[in-house]
Design a protein around this motif. Structure first.
Motif, short mmCIF file in Angstrom:
data_model
loop_
_atom_site.label_atom_id
_atom_site.label_comp_id
_atom_site.label_asym_id
_atom_site.label_seq_id
_atom_site.Cartn_x
_atom_site.Cartn_y
_atom_site.Cartn_z
N GLU A 1 28.62 46.77 23.92
CA GLU A 1 28.39 45.86 22.79
C GLU A 1 29.68 45.51 22.02
O GLU A 1 29.69 44.60 21.20
CB GLU A 1 27.31 46.37 21.85
CG GLU A 1 27.53 47.75 21.27
CD GLU A 1 26.33 48.21 20.50
OE1 GLU A 1 26.16 47.78 19.34
OE2 GLU A 1 25.52 49.00 21.06
N THR B 1 30.35 33.95 18.59
CA THR B 1 29.17 34.51 17.93
C THR B 1 28.95 35.99 18.23
O THR B 1 28.13 36.63 17.57
CB THR B 1 27.91 33.72 18.34
OG1 THR B 1 27.82 33.72 19.77
CG2 THR B 1 27.98 32.28 17.84
N CYS B 2 29.69 36.53 19.20
CA CYS B 2 29.58 37.96 19.53
C CYS B 2 30.83 38.75 19.09
O CYS B 2 30.90 39.96 19.30
CB CYS B 2 29.34 38.16 21.02
SG CYS B 2 27.73 37.55 21.58
N THR C 1 30.97 33.19 25.53
CA THR C 1 29.74 33.67 26.17
C THR C 1 28.70 32.55 26.12
O THR C 1 28.93 31.51 25.49
CB THR C 1 29.16 34.90 25.45
OG1 THR C 1 28.72 34.51 24.14
CG2 THR C 1 30.18 36.03 25.35
N LYS D 1 27.66 39.47 14.23
CA LYS D 1 27.26 39.20 15.61
C LYS D 1 25.80 38.76 15.67
O LYS D 1 24.97 39.25 14.88
CB LYS D 1 27.37 40.46 16.46
CG LYS D 1 28.75 40.97 16.67
CD LYS D 1 28.68 42.21 17.54
CE LYS D 1 30.04 42.85 17.66
NZ LYS D 1 30.02 44.02 18.53
N CYS E 1 23.60 39.32 21.32
CA CYS E 1 24.91 39.61 21.93
C CYS E 1 24.89 40.87 22.78
O CYS E 1 25.52 40.92 23.83
CB CYS E 1 25.98 39.73 20.85
SG CYS E 1 26.42 38.14 20.14
N LYS E 2 24.16 41.89 22.34
CA LYS E 2 24.11 43.14 23.10
C LYS E 2 23.62 42.88 24.52
O LYS E 2 24.23 43.35 25.49
CB LYS E 2 23.21 44.15 22.39
CG LYS E 2 23.22 45.51 23.01
CD LYS E 2 22.41 46.49 22.17
CE LYS E 2 22.46 47.87 22.77
NZ LYS E 2 21.76 48.86 21.95
#
Length: 165
Positions: free
Chosen positions: A160, A37-38, A44, A145, A149-150
């Motif tokens: 990022e 997802t990132c 993650t 993303k 995520c950041k």
């Protein structure tokens, strides 16, 4: 009585040995598929395991490249798959690869880096006694993303884009 016990124990031992011999070259390749997802090509805390994803196990001869094994499997609700592989494939290269995702928002297969294939050893001559061979996790990339995520990557010490800071 003692004679019949000896015969029974001998018969059980023979059956056990026969069973071991017949299962000698039966393996199970197992692994998981997730949605990255990132889009960083590693798992993650916001990654999700994918149900219904299709993977393929393929073994090819080292010399000549002829395919000797070609099987597919679909992941369960926890993103796990298991593929039965009969025979010893010591002289071959075996890989599990992503084929298809049922999630239209997470169906991209990265052709760069890691995560789209995993090499596995399918032989009894590897020092591994367990018939289960574990493949590395495989990942489909999410189209965009997630917003969190950041922060997730910052907590892990990455920028990022997923590069170390």
């Amino acid at each position: 009585m003692a004679k019949s016990t000896i015969i029974l124990v001998s018969a059980l031992c023979f059956i056990s040995l026969f069973h071991l011999a017949s299962c000698k070259d039966q393996f199970f390749v197992e692994g998981k598929v997730y949605c990255d997802t990132c889009r960083v090509q590693f798992f993650t805390k916001v990654s999700k395991f994918l149900e219904g994803a299709t993977v393929k196990l393929e073994c090819k001869e080292i010399e000549g490249g002829s395919v000797t094994l070609d099987k597919e499997a679909v992941t369960d609700k926890s993103g796990k798959y298991s593929i039965e592989a009969d025979g010893d494939h010591e002289e071959e290269v075996c890989e599990v690869s992503l084929m298809k995702s049922v999630d239209p928002d997470c169906d991209e297969i990265s052709k760069e880096g890691y995560g789209h294939t995993s090499r596995v050893t399918i032989t009894n001559n590897s020092g591994i006694t367990n018939p289960v061979r574990l493949a590395n996790p495989l990942a489909f990339l999410k189209k965009e993303k997630l917003s969190e995520c950041k922060e997730v990557l910052r907590e892990l010490g990455f920028d990022e884009e997923g590069l170390p800071v």
